[in-house]
Design an enzyme around this catalytic site. Structure first.
Site, mmCIF file in Angstrom:
data_model
loop_
_atom_site.group_PDB
_atom_site.id
_atom_site.type_symbol
_atom_site.label_atom_id
_atom_site.label_comp_id
_atom_site.label_asym_id
_atom_site.label_seq_id
_atom_site.Cartn_x
_atom_site.Cartn_y
_atom_site.Cartn_z
ATOM 1 N N HIS A 166 -49.574 56.513 52.105
ATOM 2 C CA HIS A 166 -50.803 56.117 52.762
ATOM 3 C C HIS A 166 -50.869 54.606 52.783
ATOM 4 O O HIS A 166 -50.622 53.959 51.765
ATOM 5 C CB HIS A 166 -52.017 56.669 51.993
ATOM 6 C CG HIS A 166 -52.173 58.137 52.125
ATOM 7 N ND1 HIS A 166 -52.574 58.749 53.276
ATOM 8 C CD2 HIS A 166 -51.981 59.135 51.225
ATOM 9 C CE1 HIS A 166 -52.622 60.053 53.100
ATOM 10 N NE2 HIS A 166 -52.260 60.317 51.863
ATOM 11 N N CYS A 208 -49.975 54.857 57.949
ATOM 12 C CA CYS A 208 -50.948 54.393 58.924
ATOM 13 C C CYS A 208 -50.813 52.876 59.039
ATOM 14 O O CYS A 208 -50.620 52.196 58.039
ATOM 15 C CB CYS A 208 -52.362 54.724 58.471
ATOM 16 S SG CYS A 208 -52.632 56.481 58.240
#
Lengths: 403, 528
Positions: A166, A208
């Protein structure tokens, strides 16, 4: 007295000049050796991979699956376990929630088991921290760290660094309680450059806003790619109904799909890899940073980073002549690997025959100018070397006889 | 003269070299258990005959070259580098149920990682330095995070962990023991394990090491044991124990098992490097069964199969006639072990708790057992609250030979060692109050809300011939801070400072003046 010293000086100068000529010839030979591998102009001699999954917990199964997909790919294409540093922040395969223990799957329907029976995880669980990653990359590890946990690269190593987890704008989250920033990664790579720990690095990120993570790099010979631009998320590909979690991320899924069609002799380039990812299918726009990379992307092979393909030249023991047995790439013959020894042995007698011909008529067979130059250079250098030795020996003998 | 001397030296060297030989044996023990499960233990033993551990006083000199053919080189190099005489490493997952399953073939069944070693003293480097080197080297070899077994988890309980082999009498030895209960075991630990075997996983009983089935078992654990027998040599025993459940599938009615159902594989080839390859099956006593193929040797309660001459592929299977009846099985069977132990931690607040251990003696004679607790410093004992009750009544003569090494916060665990006497056919309950530590912000693991695993306690009976028993691990919930507070404090403080500084600066330096705007005359404007 003076003429004698002058003569000695002149002798020393001539010998050193001859030495310089000889080393020039060696440089050309080395360049020519590396240039024989088809279209690739890479000068690496060994390959390493650092594959990092930074997420913990069962619902981040897909990040572990991402890292294991890349592990499977590099291992299949020839990088041995001793040259792979695999870091998994949690145990998905033998997790109590895993309905299929001992396996990590890459797609719903469970056709491809990434864990298999031969896997070596170097850093696992709580050991996957920002500090350990930077220590591994820069080589500043404690003396007690075992060899399998060290990145023992040199200045001719190509390193493939892959990170999944992440992340956000210029950071990547490690294990839910710390972060690595793009500046940290850039500085780590710079330390590696200063310490001559890599020839080229290929840095791939699947998180991301991944493109922001390579935006701060400033060391030469680094090619970087990310799965999504700043402000975009990277999405998972699909989830498995029996496992109950998403099994792989979209970007890595398409990379893996391309890699499954590649073997060690493939001439596919990095440009093919980057062009094959469709932004519509993965719902994000991957980016590439090649300004620090000195070779063109359509001349850089995928196996330069993902595979352990080596340039091999077989030297004949009897005659001491260098045989051109370019068994890797370029001319379409299979590389020297455990899967194709038979073909290699077929190749060698052919070349021996042509070389013996060449040996009888050295001048007439040389068709290209580079081959002629090389032959003349080899003949010339050995003559010059022996001439210098004879001259020096004669001089010393004359001096001894005079005194 | 010189020639004869050389000749004798040469003869001596060749004789010595000729005497070093290596033997490899493999054995599988399968035992059906009373609750329908099947326990299997694979043991691979390599004996390096007439070898002895390295002399620790000469550890700083270069070592003699070691030539092994069957003995695992990677392990041998580690042991000689750090002067280790005896070493036991186990990596287990699950909870061993002594009441239903009895005593295991290999006694080290504590959950997680447990490493204990007898290391020779007297070298230039200390035992602790070499213990650290051993841990990290084994962590690298077996792909497990054994580097975390640092001084926060290391103790030296010499009375319970006596050496299983011999120790050289010329040098004193020290024991180091550490356990890490939250360590996982998975295929990456099995991969290097298999690489230490002569035939790897392609021949012999090692073909049964199928990670997809082994790690699916209810309980599984691997072990690496290195011993020195004075009259034999150095022995390396690699073990893998599992407890599988044939009745797990809801359609299964009988506790039938075979190699195919337990391991998913059959033995296709015999390992040519093995001196012996034996399967030992315990035969059920109370229900009719069918065992195939025919055993090589069978007694009333055990059957042996010799794999090497048998026709391949080998798939030993046992099928039962009646369906499995759990109620009947439980009623017919005696308690599997003379002693049953249960340990719990009662926590009513985040600062205090109570440790409670219940020991049941099923035999008709009193049992003396050593109770050993190596508790990390996060849970500290109040020794003055140690009490014992027997069947509900206070019992004062339960404890003797109490030895206690208190914990040092942030650095050393506590070692609590007491000899318990449990009278016949009775239940002894031991309780002690504990206090839980408040950790520093940086000492919390990334998943702090899960809690901390406490290593198993060990009960070593003295007047029984059974081996030591391990209790299950405990999970303790320590007070966790709000991890977002440093960020909150920094943001709030910076905002406040900026606000204060900004206002004071403006008040001191900013001056409001009135500026009049006159219309500019058009004639004086010039263009450049």
């Amino acid at each position: 007295m003076l003429p004698l010293t002058l003569f000695h000086l002149f002798l020393g100068l001539s010998v050193s000049l001859l030495g310089a000529f000889a080393s020039d010839h060696q440089e050309e030979t080395v360049k020519g050796f590396f240039g024989r591998n088809g279209t690739s102009q890479s000068t690496h001699t060994n390959n390493w991979a650092v594959l990092v999954c930074t997420s913990r917990y069962w619902f981040n199964y897909r990040h572990m699956s991402n890292a294991l997909s890349m592990y499977r790919t590099v291992k299949r294409l020839g990088i041995p376990d001793s040259n792979i540093i695999l870091m998994l922040a949690d145990d998905a395969s033998c997790n109590a929630r895993n309905k299929f223990p001992g396996s990590v799957y890459a797609n719903p329907g469970r056709h491809l088991d990434l864990y298999g029976e031969n896997v070596e995880v170097d850093y696992r669980g709580y050991e996957v921290t920002v500090e350990n990653l930077i220590r591994v990359l820069t080589g500043r590890v404690e003396p007690s760290v075992p060899r399998s946990k060290r990145l023992l690269t040199d200045e001719h190593s190509n390193i493939f660094v892959y990170m999944a987890g992440h992340g956000g704008n210029e950071f990547l989250k490690f294990q839910d309680n710390e972060e690595i920033s793009a500046f940290d990664i850039a500085d780590a790579f710079e330390q590696m450059y200063q310490k001559k720990r890599y020839n080229e690095i290929f840095f791939m990120v699947d998180t991301c806003q991944a493109n922001s993570l390579y935006s701060k790099l400033y060391s030469p010979n680094i090619l970087a790619t990310g799965s999504s631009q700043v402000g975009e998320n990277s999405y998972s590909h699909s989830s498995d109904k029996d496992l109950g979690v998403a099994v792989i991320d979209a970007y890595t899924h398409y990379v893996l799909e391309l890699m499954e069609g590649i073997n060690k002799t493939s001439q596919s380039t990095m440009q093919d890899l980057f062009s094959s990812i469709d932004p519509n299918k993965i719902n994000s726009h991957p980016g590439v940073r090649s300004d620090l990379f000195r070779r063109p992307l359509d001349k850089t092979l995928i196996t330069d980073f993902f595979g352990g393909v080596s340039q091999i030249e077989v030297v004949d023991d009897e005659e001491g002549v260098e045989e051109e047995a370019g068994l890797v790439g370029g001319n379409g013959k299979d590389s020297v690997s455990s899967t194709a020894p038979a073909q290699a042995s077929f190749a060698i007698p052919e070349r021996r025959a042509s070389h013996s011909k060449r040996h009888i008529e050295p001048v007439s067979n040389t068709s290209t100018t580079s081959e002629a130059k090389e032959l003349w250079g080899w003949v010339g250098s050995s003559t010059r070397a022996w001439g210098a030795v004879a001259l020096f020996g004669g001089l010393v003998g004359w001096v001894r006889m005079r005194s | 003269m010189l020639l004869s001397r050389l000749a004798t030296v040469f003869a001596a060297v060749t004789l010595c070299r000729a005497q070093i030989s290596e033997y490899f044996d493999e054995k599988l023990t399968v035992t059906p258990l009373k609750d329908g499960k099947v326990a299997s233990t694979l043991a691979f033993t390599t004996l390096l005959k007439n070898a002895s551990p390295r002399n620790v006083e000469r550890l700083h000199d270069d070592d003699d070259s070691q030539h092994y053919t069957l003995f695992p080189l990677a392990l041998g190099q580690i042991l000689r580098e750090y002067g280790v005489t005896e070493m036991h490493l186990t990596l287990n997952a699950g909870k061993w149920n002594y009441d239903s399953w009895g005593h295991p073939v290999e006694p080290g069944v504590g959950t997680g990682a447990e490493l204990w070693a007898w290391i020779g003293d007297g070298a230039l480097s200390t035992v602790d330095a070499r213990w650290k080197g051993l841990r990290n080297a084994l962590a690298g070899l077996f792909c497990s995070s054994l580097g975390a077994l640092d001084e926060l988890r290391t103790t030296s309980p010499t009375e319970v962990f006596q050496p299983e082999g011999s120790l050289p009498s010329s040098t004193p030895h020290q024991l180091r023991h550490a356990s890490h209960p939250s360590e996982h075991v998975c295929t990456e630990n099995l991969t290097p394990f298999v690489k230490l075997l002569p035939c790897k996983a392609s021949a012999g009983l090692a073909t049964l090491l199928n990670p997809h089935r082994l790690f699916d078992a209810n309980w599984h654990g691997m072990g690496v044991h290195v011993l020195w027998h004075e009259d034999e040599g150095v022995e390396v025993r690699l073990t893998f124990q599992t407890v599988s459940d044939p009745l797990r599938n809801y359609q299964a009615r009988k506790q039938d098992w075979s190699f195919e159902s337990l391991f998913g594989r059959k033995v296709e080839r015999a390992c040519p490097a093995a001196r012996s390859s034996i399967v030992e099956v315990s035969l059920p006593q109370d229900s009719p069964y069918n065992l195939s193929p025919e055993p090589t040797l069978a007694e009333k309660d055990v059957a042996w199969f010799d794999i090497q001459p048998a026709s391949k592929p080998v798939d030993i299977s046992m099928s039962y006639m009646p369906d499995f009846n759990p109620g009947l099985a439980a009623r017919l069977a005696k308690p599997s072990t003379p002693l049953s132990v249960q340990r719990t931690l009662k926590e009513s607040s985040q600062a205090h708790g109570q440790l409670s251990v219940v020991l049941k003696n099923h035999e008709s004679y009193p049992i003396q057992a050593v109770y050993l607790e190596t508790m990390p410093w996060i849970v500290q004992f109040y020794l003055h609250t140690l009490t014992a009750t027997l069947d509900g009544h206070p019992y004062t003569s339960a404890f003797s030979n109490l030895s206690y090494i208190p914990a040092v916060p942030h650095s050393r665990p506590s070692t609590f060692h007491v000899l318990l006497s449990i009278p016949a056919n009775s239940t002894l309950k031991v309780t002690m109050d504990v206090t839980k530590a408040f950790l520093r912000y940086t000492e919390h693991p990334p998943d702090a809300q899960r809690g901390w695993d406490l290593p198993p306690a060990i009960i070593a009976p003295l007047n029984l011939d059974t081996n030591r028993m391990y209790t299950p691990t405990l999970l303790v919930d320590l007070a966790t801070p709000d991890f977002s507070m440093p960020y909150n404090v920094i943001i709030f403080t910076c905002t406040l400072l900026a606000f204060l500084f900004g206002n004071v600066f403006n008040l001191l330096t900013r001056k409001f003046v009135v500026v009049s705007l006159k219309p500019a005359p058009s004639s004086t404007i010039k263009e450049d």
